[in-house]
Design a protein around this motif. Sequence first.
Motif, PDB file in Angstrom:
ATOM      1  N   PRO A   3       8.043   6.637 -15.441  1.00 19.39           N
ATOM      2  CA  PRO A   3       6.745   6.426 -16.098  1.00 19.39           C
ATOM      3  C   PRO A   3       5.656   7.319 -15.516  1.00 19.39           C
ATOM      4  N   VAL A   4       4.546   7.390 -16.249  1.00 21.24           N
ATOM      5  CA  VAL A   4       3.365   8.123 -15.798  1.00 21.24           C
ATOM      6  C   VAL A   4       2.188   7.164 -15.801  1.00 21.24           C
ATOM      7  N   VAL A   5       1.051   7.657 -15.327  1.00 19.97           N
ATOM      8  CA  VAL A   5      -0.154   6.826 -15.305  1.00 19.97           C
ATOM      9  C   VAL A   5      -0.487   6.347 -16.714  1.00 19.97           C
ATOM     10  N   LYS A   6      -0.868   5.103 -16.833  1.00 26.16           N
ATOM     11  CA  LYS A   6      -1.044   4.486 -18.139  1.00 26.16           C
ATOM     12  C   LYS A   6      -2.035   5.247 -19.015  1.00 26.16           C
ATOM     13  N   LYS A   7      -3.108   5.732 -18.419  1.00 26.09           N
ATOM     14  CA  LYS A   7      -4.132   6.403 -19.224  1.00 26.09           C
ATOM     15  C   LYS A   7      -3.627   7.721 -19.829  1.00 26.09           C
ATOM     16  N   PHE A  36      16.388  20.577 -28.533  1.00 29.37           N
ATOM     17  CA  PHE A  36      15.547  19.389 -28.680  1.00 29.37           C
ATOM     18  C   PHE A  36      16.291  18.131 -28.205  1.00 29.37           C
ATOM     19  N   VAL A  37      17.557  18.069 -28.515  1.00 33.28           N
ATOM     20  CA  VAL A  37      18.352  16.914 -28.067  1.00 33.28           C
ATOM     21  C   VAL A  37      18.390  16.867 -26.540  1.00 33.28           C
ATOM     22  N   GLU A  38      18.599  18.008 -25.899  1.00 36.46           N
ATOM     23  CA  GLU A  38      18.614  18.044 -24.439  1.00 36.46           C
ATOM     24  C   GLU A  38      17.262  17.652 -23.858  1.00 36.46           C
ATOM     25  N   MET A  39      16.180  18.131 -24.499  1.00 35.30           N
ATOM     26  CA  MET A  39      14.843  17.744 -24.007  1.00 35.30           C
ATOM     27  C   MET A  39      14.596  16.250 -24.176  1.00 35.30           C
ATOM     28  N   GLN A  40      15.100  15.691 -25.280  1.00 35.40           N
ATOM     29  CA  GLN A  40      14.948  14.255 -25.492  1.00 35.40           C
ATOM     30  C   GLN A  40      15.711  13.472 -24.430  1.00 35.40           C
ATOM     31  N   LYS A  41      16.928  13.929 -24.099  1.00 32.77           N
ATOM     32  CA  LYS A  41      17.683  13.273 -23.034  1.00 32.77           C
ATOM     33  C   LYS A  41      16.947  13.390 -21.699  1.00 32.77           C
ATOM     34  N   GLU A  42      16.418  14.560 -21.431  1.00 34.17           N
ATOM     35  CA  GLU A  42      15.692  14.768 -20.184  1.00 34.17           C
ATOM     36  C   GLU A  42      14.451  13.866 -20.117  1.00 34.17           C
ATOM     37  N   TRP A  43      13.770  13.708 -21.254  1.00 38.81           N
ATOM     38  CA  TRP A  43      12.575  12.833 -21.302  1.00 38.81           C
ATOM     39  C   TRP A  43      12.940  11.408 -20.859  1.00 38.81           C
ATOM     40  N   LYS A  44      14.106  10.924 -21.301  1.00 39.29           N
ATOM     41  CA  LYS A  44      14.531   9.568 -20.960  1.00 39.29           C
ATOM     42  C   LYS A  44      14.784   9.404 -19.467  1.00 39.29           C
ATOM     43  N   THR A  45      15.184  10.478 -18.806  1.00 38.02           N
ATOM     44  CA  THR A  45      15.486  10.383 -17.369  1.00 38.02           C
ATOM     45  C   THR A  45      14.238  10.414 -16.513  1.00 38.02           C
ATOM     46  N   ILE A  46      13.111  10.854 -17.078  1.00 36.85           N
ATOM     47  CA  ILE A  46      11.861  10.926 -16.314  1.00 36.85           C
ATOM     48  C   ILE A  46      11.216   9.546 -16.286  1.00 36.85           C
ATOM     49  N   ALA A  74       0.832  -1.205   0.000  1.00 36.61           N
ATOM     50  CA  ALA A  74       0.000   0.000   0.000  1.00 36.61           C
ATOM     51  C   ALA A  74       0.870   1.260   0.000  1.00 36.61           C
ATOM     52  N   ASP A  75       1.968   1.227   0.793  1.00 37.22           N
ATOM     53  CA  ASP A  75       2.878   2.375   0.817  1.00 37.22           C
ATOM     54  C   ASP A  75       3.518   2.589  -0.558  1.00 37.22           C
ATOM     55  N   PHE A  76       3.894   1.471  -1.212  1.00 34.78           N
ATOM     56  CA  PHE A  76       4.511   1.577  -2.544  1.00 34.78           C
ATOM     57  C   PHE A  76       3.535   2.209  -3.535  1.00 34.78           C
ATOM     58  N   TYR A  77       2.279   1.750  -3.528  1.00 33.02           N
ATOM     59  CA  TYR A  77       1.295   2.291  -4.469  1.00 33.02           C
ATOM     60  C   TYR A  77       1.033   3.769  -4.194  1.00 33.02           C
ATOM     61  N   LYS A  78       1.034   4.128  -2.916  1.00 36.29           N
ATOM     62  CA  LYS A  78       0.821   5.538  -2.581  1.00 36.29           C
ATOM     63  C   LYS A  78       1.989   6.379  -3.093  1.00 36.29           C
ATOM     64  N   THR A  79       3.217   5.871  -2.855  1.00 39.96           N
ATOM     65  CA  THR A  79       4.409   6.595  -3.316  1.00 39.96           C
ATOM     66  C   THR A  79       4.443   6.678  -4.835  1.00 39.96           C
ATOM     67  N   MET A  80       4.116   5.565  -5.505  1.00 41.55           N
ATOM     68  CA  MET A  80       4.138   5.557  -6.970  1.00 41.55           C
ATOM     69  C   MET A  80       3.097   6.508  -7.541  1.00 41.55           C
ATOM     70  N   LYS A  81       1.957   6.600  -6.887  1.00 40.20           N
ATOM     71  CA  LYS A  81       0.922   7.514  -7.375  1.00 40.20           C
ATOM     72  C   LYS A  81       1.441   8.945  -7.364  1.00 40.20           C
ATOM     73  N   GLU A  82       2.126   9.308  -6.276  1.00 46.44           N
ATOM     74  CA  GLU A  82       2.689  10.656  -6.189  1.00 46.44           C
ATOM     75  C   GLU A  82       3.799  10.837  -7.223  1.00 46.44           C
ATOM     76  N   GLU A  83       4.641   9.802  -7.387  1.00 43.21           N
ATOM     77  CA  GLU A  83       5.746   9.896  -8.347  1.00 43.21           C
ATOM     78  C   GLU A  83       5.232   9.980  -9.780  1.00 43.21           C
ATOM     79  N   LEU A  84       4.187   9.185 -10.089  1.00 47.67           N
ATOM     80  CA  LEU A  84       3.624   9.227 -11.437  1.00 47.67           C
ATOM     81  C   LEU A  84       3.038  10.602 -11.743  1.00 47.67           C
ATOM     82  N   SER A  85       2.397  11.178 -10.738  1.00 43.59           N
ATOM     83  CA  SER A  85       1.840  12.526 -10.940  1.00 43.59           C
ATOM     84  C   SER A  85       2.949  13.534 -11.192  1.00 43.59           C
ATOM     85  N   ALA A  86       4.051  13.422 -10.422  1.00 43.67           N
ATOM     86  CA  ALA A  86       5.176  14.343 -10.624  1.00 43.67           C
ATOM     87  C   ALA A  86       5.808  14.137 -12.000  1.00 43.67           C
ATOM     88  N   ASN A  87       5.957  12.865 -12.413  1.00 49.14           N
ATOM     89  CA  ASN A  87       6.524  12.578 -13.739  1.00 49.14           C
ATOM     90  C   ASN A  87       5.641  13.150 -14.845  1.00 49.14           C
TER      91      ASN A  87
END
Length: 634
Positions: free
Chosen positions: A444-448, A432-442, A392-405
């Motif tokens: 996952p987000v909520v599937k929907k 654009f290259v820097e943004m693409q690199k930054e995208w890779k470091t972020i 339950a703690d993991f899902y709560k943390t992931m929900k917050e992390e997914l929202s931040a991502n």
Amino acid sequence: MMEPREQSESMNNLEKDQILSTEPQNEAQEVVSEEVKVEEPAPAEEPAPVEEAAPVEEAEEAEDKLEAPHLDLAGKTKAELVDMMRATATRPIEEVKDEVQAIKAAFFALRREEVAKEKEEFLANGNNEVDFTPKDDVDENNLKELLNVLKERRTEYNAAQEANREANLEKKRQIIALINEIANDPDNINRQFNRVKQLQQEFKDAGEVPATAETDVWKEFQRATERFYDVLKMNKELRDYDFKKNLELKQQLCEEAEELDEEPDVVTAFRKLQELHNKWREIGPVAKELREELWARFKAASSAINKKYQTFFEDRKSKEKENADAKTALCEKIEEISTDDLKTYAQWDEVTKQIIALQEDWKKLGYASRKANAALFARFRKSCDDFFAKKADFYKTMKEELSANLAKKIDLCERAEALMDSTEWKEATDKFVEMQKEWKTIGPVVKKHSDAVWKRFIAACDHFFDQKKKQNVNVHAVEHDNLKAKKDIIATLKSTIEEAADDAAQTVRDLMDRWQEIGHVPFKEKDKIYAQYRELIDKAFDTLNMRGSRPRNEGGSSRGPRQGNDRNLSERDRLVRTYEQRMSELKTFENNMGFLTANTKSGNSLVQQMEQRIVSLKEEIAQLEQKIKELDNE
């Protein structure tokens, strides 16, 4: 299944059977006439204990294992349990023993959980375990007060019962004394027959006596009754009739005892056997020659049931031991499962399936011993609760992390959309290259939202690179125009050198200036066209005597060490700058290739073009390295 009270009584009966399983003494029959011819009555049968009766200890263990009367305690709070105990305290004490124990056990199970949580929080705050003291609990204090009240009532009840048993003992001793007194008067014994029958009934109805005196007083009663019948001169026909009646009754008891061997429920069979033993003791004697045979038959049937009963509990102990070992193994398995390396939903779901499978295995196992079963269940349940709490703690943390991502990726989308129409190709490409690199470091987000935000970002990237591609197409056209212009200069140089007119030197210098003004040519033609140009310039300087005024940055045929070194250094600097530029372009293309392997808009053709461009850049870099090396050697 017997109620605990019934089983307890059965245990007591079993103990009595081991000591008192003997036929009661002759019951006196009504005397028809004092003048009737009488015979010597048969002596009382000797006590014969049931040799193979189940041990009292196992019977008591069986009592402990039986379930208490059903109470709906599931989901009850401590306050509700206290209210139930308060209601129980107003009822007769002899009726509520098992209910009190059940409520008490349920209450302290909840209380132990509370104390465990308090201790866990206490330790989590960095305190020492030895300093921990549970908080005072109002419900616990109320329950203990009610238990004290019940304990006092139980003590009073037991004292009253013990006093009643003592009174019953005194009454039975008085009855024995009266029977002995009647037996001491043989002259009037026939007239006292009905009186003795009445005294026998009063003895039976007198109730329980202290357990320590029960055997002795029963033996005294047997001896007094036997003595009475020894003195009594009964009518033989009446005595034979009594023997016959008793024989029929005891034969029927033997048949019922033998039928119990077919009873599938061993505990039920054992309880019914105790009832048959009680009836046996109440029936009078039979003819002396039939007593041993009849008793042996009844005892054999009893022994078979007792043996089954004992074997039943031995088997149950063995099965409980197996169940305890199996449950211990399940506890060890679930405790070995670590959640430290679980970082994704899929990993948590996989381990959850393992936990549920272990719970299903637990349900399939039977009970262990009463004490071990409770401890094992608490241990297993704690492991399950700990796992699901961490999940339950993991899902709560992931929900917050997914929202931040999601917020970070939306920000990248907005930055890409703001830049996608830029015509500052080099600067915008780097961003654009820097943004693409930054995208890779972020993460996952909520599937929907995942597909939508990805399509939004890649759409902005595609738009920019499509525009850049179109621009590159225009650049290629310009490069071909430049190539044509430089070929024209080379053709003009050739004709100028061949004609060698007076103004030829000035014409060569003008053509050199025009050459510098013309932009890039296609890469594949660059070296070839430049080699032709350098050859003609060197020839022009030699042929037209232009060495003295030759520009330093153009170079030519080396006529002296200084001029050759200057040309080499200038050429090397140009090659190094070109080399660094190509290396930067190669790095950019390789980074974009890693980002654009997804199925994007016009993705396949763009990927192919970029792959070709990377190969071309690597070839050009290799050539530049070779040229720089050659210049260094010179």
